[in-house]
Design an enzyme around this catalytic site. Structure first.
Site, mmCIF file in Angstrom:
data_model
loop_
_atom_site.group_PDB
_atom_site.id
_atom_site.type_symbol
_atom_site.label_atom_id
_atom_site.label_comp_id
_atom_site.label_asym_id
_atom_site.label_seq_id
_atom_site.Cartn_x
_atom_site.Cartn_y
_atom_site.Cartn_z
ATOM 1 N N HIS A 1 0.435 9.444 -2.222
ATOM 2 C CA HIS A 1 0.822 8.716 -3.439
ATOM 3 C C HIS A 1 -0.147 7.544 -3.645
ATOM 4 O O HIS A 1 -0.550 6.887 -2.681
ATOM 5 C CB HIS A 1 2.265 8.214 -3.323
ATOM 6 C CG HIS A 1 2.807 7.716 -4.624
ATOM 7 N ND1 HIS A 1 2.451 6.490 -5.136
ATOM 8 C CD2 HIS A 1 3.631 8.285 -5.533
ATOM 9 C CE1 HIS A 1 3.053 6.326 -6.306
ATOM 10 N NE2 HIS A 1 3.766 7.400 -6.566
ATOM 11 N N GLU B 1 -1.136 12.354 -10.724
ATOM 12 C CA GLU B 1 -0.517 11.132 -11.228
ATOM 13 C C GLU B 1 -1.596 10.124 -11.627
ATOM 14 O O GLU B 1 -2.133 9.410 -10.764
ATOM 15 C CB GLU B 1 0.379 10.507 -10.154
ATOM 16 C CG GLU B 1 1.507 11.417 -9.716
ATOM 17 C CD GLU B 1 2.666 10.621 -9.158
ATOM 18 O OE1 GLU B 1 3.775 10.752 -9.691
ATOM 19 O OE2 GLU B 1 2.456 9.834 -8.212
HETATM 20 P P1 PGA Z 1 7.084 6.421 -12.631
HETATM 21 O O1 PGA Z 1 6.471 6.723 -11.176
HETATM 22 O O2 PGA Z 1 7.886 7.643 -13.023
HETATM 23 O O3 PGA Z 1 7.910 5.211 -12.432
HETATM 24 O O4 PGA Z 1 5.910 6.225 -13.541
HETATM 25 C C1 PGA Z 1 5.871 7.952 -10.920
HETATM 26 C C2 PGA Z 1 5.414 7.990 -9.483
HETATM 27 O O5 PGA Z 1 4.927 6.979 -8.977
HETATM 28 O O6 PGA Z 1 5.544 9.040 -8.831
#
Ligand code: PGA
Length: 217
Positions: free
Chosen positions: A93, A142
C-alpha cells in the site's frame, strides 16, 4: 467474480468494531458474484474472523505482513504467524511505501513469505513504474492523488493505466482511490475492473454495503 475490499487502516477501537460488525451483519446480503474482503488492524483480526466467517463470500485479511520470515524482529507480524488464520494480505500500500519506507525489495520479500504460507497477496501499485513481483494475481492500482482525497480517478484514465501496467496473465485488476457507491458503477460499466480497494468508505458500514450492492450484477 467481483471483489470489494475494505481497508480499515489504523482506525476504530474495539467498541467501534463491535458496532460496525453489528450493523454490517444486519445489512449484508451475499451475492454469488461478489466477494467481500475486510482488512482490520491486526488487533481486531481475531474478532472479525470470529464474527464474520459464518457469512457467505466474506473473508478477513491482513493489511500487511513482515518482510522477515521469523526471528528477532520486535513488533513484526510474519506470514508464518498468520498462516492458517488469513488467506489474503495487502502488500505495498502506498502508505506503507511512503510512511514506513517499504522498498520494492522489502515488498518482494513480503510476497515470497506470504506465498510460502498460502496467503494470497493483494499487491498495490501506484502507477506503471512500480514493479510487480512474479506469482502475484491480485493487482490493486491506487493512484496516490486519488487516495483519501475524494477525487477518484476517472474510469477512462484507470483503463489507460491498466493498459500500461505489466499485468501478469489472468490478473485480477482492482482500483482504489476515493471509491464510493456513486462512482463505483462507472468502473464496472467498463468491464475492465474486477473490484475495489476501499479506505474511508469502509469505516461506515452502510456506505460500504452500498458499494457491495453496486457490485451485484
Ligand atoms: P480511500 O483509500 O478509499 O479512502 O481513498 C483507498 C486506499 O487507500 O486503499
Amino acid at each position: 467474480m467481483r471483489y470489494i475490499l475494505g481497508n480499515f487502516k489504523a482506525n476504530k477501537t474495539r467498541t467501534e468494531m463491535h458496532t460496525w460488525v453489528d450493523e454490517f451483519k444486519k445489512m449484508y446480503v451475499p451475492d454469488p458474484n461478489v466477494t467481500v474482503g475486510l482488512f482490520p488492524q491486526l488487533s481486531h483480526l481475531d474478532y472479525l474472523l470470529e464474527s464474520l466467517t459464518s457469512l457467505q463470500n466474506v473473508f478477513v485479511g491482513s493489511q500487511t505482513v513482515s518482510s522477515y520470515a521469523h526471528g528477532s524482529y520486535t513488533g513484526e507480524v510474519t506470514a508464518q504467524s498468520l498462516s492458517g488464520i488469513v488467506s489474503y494480505t495487502i502488500i505495498g500500500h502506498s502508505e506503507r511505501r511512503k510512511l514506513f519506507g517499504e522498498t520494492d525489495q522489502m515488498l518482494f520479500d513480503k510476497v515470497t513469505h506470504a506465498k510460502q504460507y498460502n496467503i494470497e497477496p493483494i499487491y498495490c501499485v501506484r502507477n506503471d513504474q512500480d514493479p510487480i513481483p512474479s506469482g502475484v494475481r491480485f493487482i490493486a492500482y491506487e493512484p496516490v492523488a486519488a487516495i483519501g482525497t475524494g477525487k477518484n480517478e476517472p474510469p477512462e484514465e484507470t483503463i489507460a493505466m491498466k493498459q500500461k501496467i505489466k499485468l501478469p496473465a489472468g490478473a485480477i485488476f482492482i482500483y482504489g482511490g476515493s471509491v464510493n457507491a456513486e462512482n463505483a458503477p462507472a468502473y464496472f460499466k467498463t468491464g475492465e475492473i474486477d473490484g475495489f480497494l476501499i479506505g474511508k468508505v469502509t469505516l461506515d458500514p452502510a456506505q460500504f454495503i452500498a458499494v457491495v450492492n453496486a457490485a451485484k450484477k
